[in-house]
Design a protein around this motif. Structure first.
Motif, PDB file in Angstrom:
ATOM      1  N   GLN A 337      -7.187  -4.020  19.402  1.00 44.18           N
ATOM      2  CA  GLN A 337      -8.046  -3.306  18.461  1.00 44.18           C
ATOM      3  C   GLN A 337      -9.528  -3.627  18.693  1.00 44.18           C
ATOM      4  O   GLN A 337     -10.204  -4.177  17.842  1.00 44.18           O
ATOM      5  CB  GLN A 337      -7.627  -3.619  17.019  1.00 44.18           C
ATOM      6  CG  GLN A 337      -7.601  -5.083  16.651  1.00 44.18           C
ATOM      7  CD  GLN A 337      -7.264  -5.277  15.195  1.00 44.18           C
ATOM      8  OE1 GLN A 337      -7.553  -4.427  14.355  1.00 44.18           O
ATOM      9  NE2 GLN A 337      -6.638  -6.384  14.860  1.00 44.18           N
ATOM     10  N   ASN A 338      -9.991  -3.259  19.874  1.00 48.50           N
ATOM     11  CA  ASN A 338     -11.410  -3.402  20.185  1.00 48.50           C
ATOM     12  C   ASN A 338     -11.799  -2.335  21.203  1.00 48.50           C
ATOM     13  O   ASN A 338     -10.954  -1.755  21.889  1.00 48.50           O
ATOM     14  CB  ASN A 338     -11.737  -4.809  20.711  1.00 48.50           C
ATOM     15  CG  ASN A 338     -10.887  -5.180  21.904  1.00 48.50           C
ATOM     16  OD1 ASN A 338     -11.072  -4.650  23.008  1.00 48.50           O
ATOM     17  ND2 ASN A 338      -9.934  -6.086  21.696  1.00 48.50           N
ATOM     18  N   ILE A 339     -13.086  -2.069  21.299  1.00 42.38           N
ATOM     19  CA  ILE A 339     -13.585  -0.996  22.154  1.00 42.38           C
ATOM     20  C   ILE A 339     -13.292  -1.267  23.628  1.00 42.38           C
ATOM     21  O   ILE A 339     -12.966  -0.362  24.392  1.00 42.38           O
ATOM     22  CB  ILE A 339     -15.100  -0.802  21.950  1.00 42.38           C
ATOM     23  CG1 ILE A 339     -15.387  -0.385  20.510  1.00 42.38           C
ATOM     24  CG2 ILE A 339     -15.641   0.236  22.914  1.00 42.38           C
ATOM     25  CD1 ILE A 339     -14.752   0.926  20.113  1.00 42.38           C
ATOM     26  N   ARG A 340     -13.370  -2.540  24.027  1.00 42.47           N
ATOM     27  CA  ARG A 340     -13.164  -2.859  25.435  1.00 42.47           C
ATOM     28  C   ARG A 340     -11.740  -2.527  25.864  1.00 42.47           C
ATOM     29  O   ARG A 340     -11.525  -2.045  26.981  1.00 42.47           O
ATOM     30  CB  ARG A 340     -13.461  -4.336  25.686  1.00 42.47           C
ATOM     31  CG  ARG A 340     -13.347  -4.721  27.152  1.00 42.47           C
ATOM     32  CD  ARG A 340     -13.744  -6.152  27.408  1.00 42.47           C
ATOM     33  NE  ARG A 340     -13.687  -6.452  28.830  1.00 42.47           N
ATOM     34  CZ  ARG A 340     -13.980  -7.638  29.338  1.00 42.47           C
ATOM     35  NH1 ARG A 340     -14.354  -8.637  28.537  1.00 42.47           N
ATOM     36  NH2 ARG A 340     -13.909  -7.837  30.644  1.00 42.47           N
ATOM     37  N   SER A 341     -10.789  -2.773  24.988  1.00 40.02           N
ATOM     38  CA  SER A 341      -9.403  -2.476  25.331  1.00 40.02           C
ATOM     39  C   SER A 341      -9.200  -0.976  25.517  1.00 40.02           C
ATOM     40  O   SER A 341      -8.484  -0.525  26.414  1.00 40.02           O
ATOM     41  CB  SER A 341      -8.465  -2.996  24.242  1.00 40.02           C
ATOM     42  OG  SER A 341      -8.574  -4.397  24.129  1.00 40.02           O
ATOM     43  N   ILE A 342      -9.837  -0.185  24.655  1.00 38.48           N
ATOM     44  CA  ILE A 342      -9.677   1.268  24.750  1.00 38.48           C
ATOM     45  C   ILE A 342     -10.320   1.806  26.013  1.00 38.48           C
ATOM     46  O   ILE A 342      -9.772   2.682  26.692  1.00 38.48           O
ATOM     47  CB  ILE A 342     -10.275   1.942  23.500  1.00 38.48           C
ATOM     48  CG1 ILE A 342      -9.524   1.487  22.249  1.00 38.48           C
ATOM     49  CG2 ILE A 342     -10.238   3.459  23.627  1.00 38.48           C
ATOM     50  CD1 ILE A 342     -10.131   1.994  20.963  1.00 38.48           C
ATOM     51  N   SER A 343     -11.482   1.285  26.369  1.00 37.03           N
ATOM     52  CA  SER A 343     -12.229   1.838  27.503  1.00 37.03           C
ATOM     53  C   SER A 343     -11.826   1.243  28.842  1.00 37.03           C
ATOM     54  O   SER A 343     -11.827   1.945  29.856  1.00 37.03           O
ATOM     55  CB  SER A 343     -13.732   1.618  27.281  1.00 37.03           C
ATOM     56  OG  SER A 343     -14.020   0.227  27.175  1.00 37.03           O
ATOM     57  N   GLU A 344     -11.479  -0.042  28.871  1.00 36.79           N
ATOM     58  CA  GLU A 344     -11.253  -0.704  30.150  1.00 36.79           C
ATOM     59  C   GLU A 344      -9.824  -1.193  30.362  1.00 36.79           C
ATOM     60  O   GLU A 344      -9.411  -1.406  31.504  1.00 36.79           O
ATOM     61  CB  GLU A 344     -12.204  -1.903  30.287  1.00 36.79           C
ATOM     62  CG  GLU A 344     -13.681  -1.523  30.261  1.00 36.79           C
ATOM     63  CD  GLU A 344     -14.576  -2.732  30.446  1.00 36.79           C
ATOM     64  OE1 GLU A 344     -14.046  -3.796  30.838  1.00 36.79           O
ATOM     65  OE2 GLU A 344     -15.784  -2.627  30.199  1.00 36.79           O
ATOM     66  N   ALA A 345      -9.068  -1.397  29.293  1.00 34.57           N
ATOM     67  CA  ALA A 345      -7.715  -1.954  29.441  1.00 34.57           C
ATOM     68  C   ALA A 345      -6.715  -1.191  28.575  1.00 34.57           C
ATOM     69  O   ALA A 345      -6.144  -1.744  27.625  1.00 34.57           O
ATOM     70  CB  ALA A 345      -7.713  -3.438  29.081  1.00 34.57           C
ATOM     71  N   PRO A 346      -6.477   0.093  28.868  1.00 30.24           N
ATOM     72  CA  PRO A 346      -5.544   0.876  28.040  1.00 30.24           C
ATOM     73  C   PRO A 346      -4.111   0.385  28.130  1.00 30.24           C
ATOM     74  O   PRO A 346      -3.293   0.734  27.272  1.00 30.24           O
ATOM     75  CB  PRO A 346      -5.683   2.296  28.608  1.00 30.24           C
ATOM     76  CG  PRO A 346      -6.198   2.112  30.001  1.00 30.24           C
ATOM     77  CD  PRO A 346      -7.068   0.894  29.954  1.00 30.24           C
ATOM     78  N   TRP A 347      -3.789  -0.437  29.146  1.00 31.37           N
ATOM     79  CA  TRP A 347      -2.422  -0.943  29.267  1.00 31.37           C
ATOM     80  C   TRP A 347      -2.058  -1.921  28.148  1.00 31.37           C
ATOM     81  O   TRP A 347      -0.894  -2.242  27.976  1.00 31.37           O
ATOM     82  CB  TRP A 347      -2.226  -1.610  30.615  1.00 31.37           C
ATOM     83  CG  TRP A 347      -3.245  -2.653  30.947  1.00 31.37           C
ATOM     84  CD1 TRP A 347      -3.238  -3.964  30.590  1.00 31.37           C
ATOM     85  CD2 TRP A 347      -4.447  -2.467  31.717  1.00 31.37           C
ATOM     86  NE1 TRP A 347      -4.342  -4.615  31.067  1.00 31.37           N
ATOM     87  CE2 TRP A 347      -5.105  -3.724  31.778  1.00 31.37           C
ATOM     88  CE3 TRP A 347      -5.024  -1.374  32.368  1.00 31.37           C
ATOM     89  CZ2 TRP A 347      -6.317  -3.888  32.452  1.00 31.37           C
ATOM     90  CZ3 TRP A 347      -6.229  -1.552  33.038  1.00 31.37           C
ATOM     91  CH2 TRP A 347      -6.849  -2.795  33.074  1.00 31.37           C
TER      92      TRP A 347
END
Length: 381
Positions: A337-347
């Motif tokens: 639940q953070n922006i970095r996960s959505i943009s860089e780590a969708p896995w």
């Protein structure tokens, strides 16, 4: 008038289903439901994965690696080609090297075709205790070199293998639904059965309790009870506490279903005949009334398990359910639940796919069991 010679001999033939038991008829009808069979296979596989999670996980799910932060997923290659053009069947992945931008500090991974990480079945890897009882080192699939790692589902912000963590989370998320529904089933059958069988003041008292619980908003009650748990409790104690909390809120629907069916069945001829034949109340309830409402119980139970799984996932996602070091699908989704996960780590959203798969499979399974157990839903012959 039809003569004996005019009767079709096929009309006199009897199939094995004519002499089958009730459970045999349910199985024959359930087997014809393709989606239900698919759902049953998926659920069975998920519970097998949860049961042998330590053995199936390639690595220790809590092992961190600073050199593999947000490592992207890798694909297993079965054919290994050498420099001379020959080939052999040898599962492996192409190694990746991490590079960090000195200005933005952004990490990128590039494949290194000259370096391969070879995999092996039933090889030795990170030590573990199967079910907390048997010390073992063998894993279903891991690297030939214990110092190397591969990431089929990528890695998280601490370099932990997402495949191993998702497999470990399967045990907690699937078992909390099963245990929770079992407790709800016991409460619902007992209180609903007593309410419908005896009626009168007993029925009125139990129904007022049911209405009180139903009138309470479910999500705020879950959040409030979960937040009230002492923070110094062990992860195992919190696990059982969350299970009990979910069960205490979810038993009311089944109780009302059971109560309604009991009210309808207690005036049926077969129940009256059982009473006149000298059957005790316990025998009338469990040998005559309960089997006739199998389809309703199955439908309620199979639809309650996905609700339990989603509830645990939601509470853990909000930080009010299970917490690390316990691993569940909800705990894993909280990491995303953070922006970095959505943009860089969708896995990192892979556990969410596991939740969707489990819920859909349980719903298909429940529909198939409900239709198969209902004698009026289809023609058995």
């Amino acid at each position: 008038m039809t003569t004996k010679s005019e009767i079709d001999p096929r009309a006199l033939e009897q199939s094995p289903e004519d002499f089958a038991s009730q459970w045999r008829l349910i199985w024959l009808a359930f087997r014809r439901h393709k989606l239900a069979m698919t759902g049953a296979i998926i659920i069975l596989l998920l519970y097998v994965i949860g049961l042998f999670a330590e053995f199936l996980a390639p690595f220790d799910p809590n092992a961190t690696s600073s050199s593999d932060i947000f490592h992207p997923p890798q694909m297993i290659r079965l054919v290994d080609r050498d420099a001379e053009g020959g080939w052999s069947l040898n599962p492996h992945v192409i190694a990746m090297t991490m590079e960090r931008d000195s200005f933005t500090l952004k990490t990128t991974y590039t494949q290194d075709p000259d370096k391969k990480i070879y995999l092996d079945f039933f090889a030795k890897g990170d030590p573990y205790e199967l079910w907390g009882l048997f010390p073992m080192e063998r894993h279903f699939l891991t690297t030939e070199n214990p110092d190397e790692h591969f990431f089929l589902f990528g890695a998280d912000r601490l370099g932990r293998d997402m495949l191993s963590r998702t497999i470990s989370g399967t045990r907690v998320s699937m078992s909390i639904g099963l245990i929770g529904v079992s407790l709800s089933l016991i409460l619902g059958l007992i209180l609903g059965g007593i309410s419908g069988f005896y009626g009168g003041r007993v029925d009125m008292f139990i129904q007022r309790i049911v209405e009180l619980v139903i009138s309470l908003p479910t999500i705020p009650i879950w959040l409030g009870l979960s937040a009230a748990l002492p923070q110094d409790w062990s992860p195992l104690a919190r696990y059982f506490a969350i299970t009990v909390i979910l069960s205490l809120v979810a038993w009311t629907e089944l109780a009302r279903v059971v109560r309604g069916r009991f009210l309808a069945l207690r005036t049926e001829d077969f129940v009256t005949a059982a009473r006149l034949d000298g059957g005790s109340r316990k025998r009338v309830i469990f040998r005559h009334m309960m089997p006739s409402m199998v389809s309703h119980i199955i439908a309620s139970v199979t639809l309650a398990i996905p609700v339990m799984i989603i509830a645990e996932t939601s509470l853990s996602f909000l930080g009010l359910g299970l917490t690390p070091p316990i691993i569940s699908w909800g705990v894993l989704l909280k990491e995303a639940q953070n922006i970095r996960s959505i943009s860089e780590a969708p896995w990192l959203f892979v556990p969410g796919g596991a939740v969707v798969l489990a819920v859909l499979a349980l719903n298909f399974l429940g529909d198939g069991l409900r239709d198969a157990a209902d004698p009026y839903s289809q023609d058995m012959h």
